[in-house]
Design an enzyme around this catalytic site. Structure first.
Site: not given
Ligand code: ARG
Length: 256
Positions: A67, A233
């Site tokens: 963030r 990402w």
């Molecule tokens: N940990 C989740 C996954 O492996 C995604 C969560 C969001 N992660 C991110 N970097 N925006 O699919």
């Protein structure tokens, strides 16, 4: 939808201060919101409010490691998208713009709030299916329940370990869910290989590049947007240390 007027006031005050607006503007807007709520039961965010509100929501999401970039998210106003065709087009566009040929950009696509607005059933817009078989799960065990729903709706996957699930959504809360396949050219994936160990490539692992969370609601100033898929990402540990390694996921540690 019942609006909490204090939340609306708190949001407008903070957002307008961050936008360097005057006290007079804050007061005028709050009065207009009171009036709109009295007449219609709710109020509508301006595009400027929606944009800063989505950014503040990301900034306030304290479980999110990405963030720091809260101010750089592209906010797409899709509140006018109501037909299945329009909703699906907005979701396709999200994938395309966020993927950006591999130079991933943070995006959020915000649909109409409330009962008249759509609902997305997917956990992420792009995700691999999981199928229970006698020999164990093929694909992502985290997707088994959702994959069953897709198949009940009439979808049928190829049963590889990396089948991209379709979108499942409702046009509004009263509509029945429908599914749409994502055109494969929209989905960028990375085949997993290791520079020193050719055996890693032989495992045939791959992962999609953009994690677009679609099951979280977005709350801005007392308004709940139930469909607001968003992405940053990936950090590589999410994929390497969890999605591929967890016993309840692809469980590849022993093979590696
Ligand atoms: N940990 C989740 C996954 O492996 C995604 C969560 C969001 N992660 C991110 N970097 N925006 O699919």
């Amino acid at each position: 939808m019942k609006i909490n007027i204090q939340e609306a006031e708190r949001f407008i005050t903070q957002a307008y201060i961050e936008l360097s607006k005057s006290n007079a503007e804050i007061e005028r807007r709050i009065n207009a919101i009171h009036e709109e709520i009295a007449q219609t039961g709710t109020y509508t965010h301006t595009l400027e409010e929606l944009t800063i509100g989505a950014k503040m929501a990301w900034r306030n999401s304290n479980r999110c490691v990405g963030r720091l970039f809260w101010d750089r998210i592209q906010v797409v106003d899709a509140r006018e998208a109501v037909t299945a065709h329009e909703i699906e087009a907005a979701l396709f566009t999200h994938i395309e713009k966020a993927t950006n040929g591999g130079q991933i950009r943070p995006y959020i696509t915000i649909f109409k709030p409330g009962e008249d607005g759509p609902r997305v059933w997917n956990h992420q817009l792009i995700r691999y299916a999981g199928y229970e078989t006698e020999q164990g799960v093929i694909g992502d065990p985290a997707s088994v329940a959702f994959t069953k729903i897709c198949e009940q709706l009439g979808w049928r996957g190829a049963r590889t370990p990396f089948d991209i699930l379709p979108f499942v959504f409702q046009e509004n809360h009263a509509a029945s869910p429908t599914y749409t396949e994502i055109p494969s050219e929209l989905v960028l994936e990375v085949p997993i290989a290791h520079p020193d160990y050719p055996g890693i490539a032989e495992l045939g692992l791959r992962w999609y590049v953009v994690p677009i969370i679609s099951e979280m609601k977005l709350e801005i100033g007392g308004i709940t947007y139930q469909a607001a898929p968003f992405n940053g990402w990936y950090m590589e540990t999410e994929i390497g240390a969890r999605n591929f390694a967890d016993e309840g996921r692809y469980n590849q540690l022993a093979a590696v």
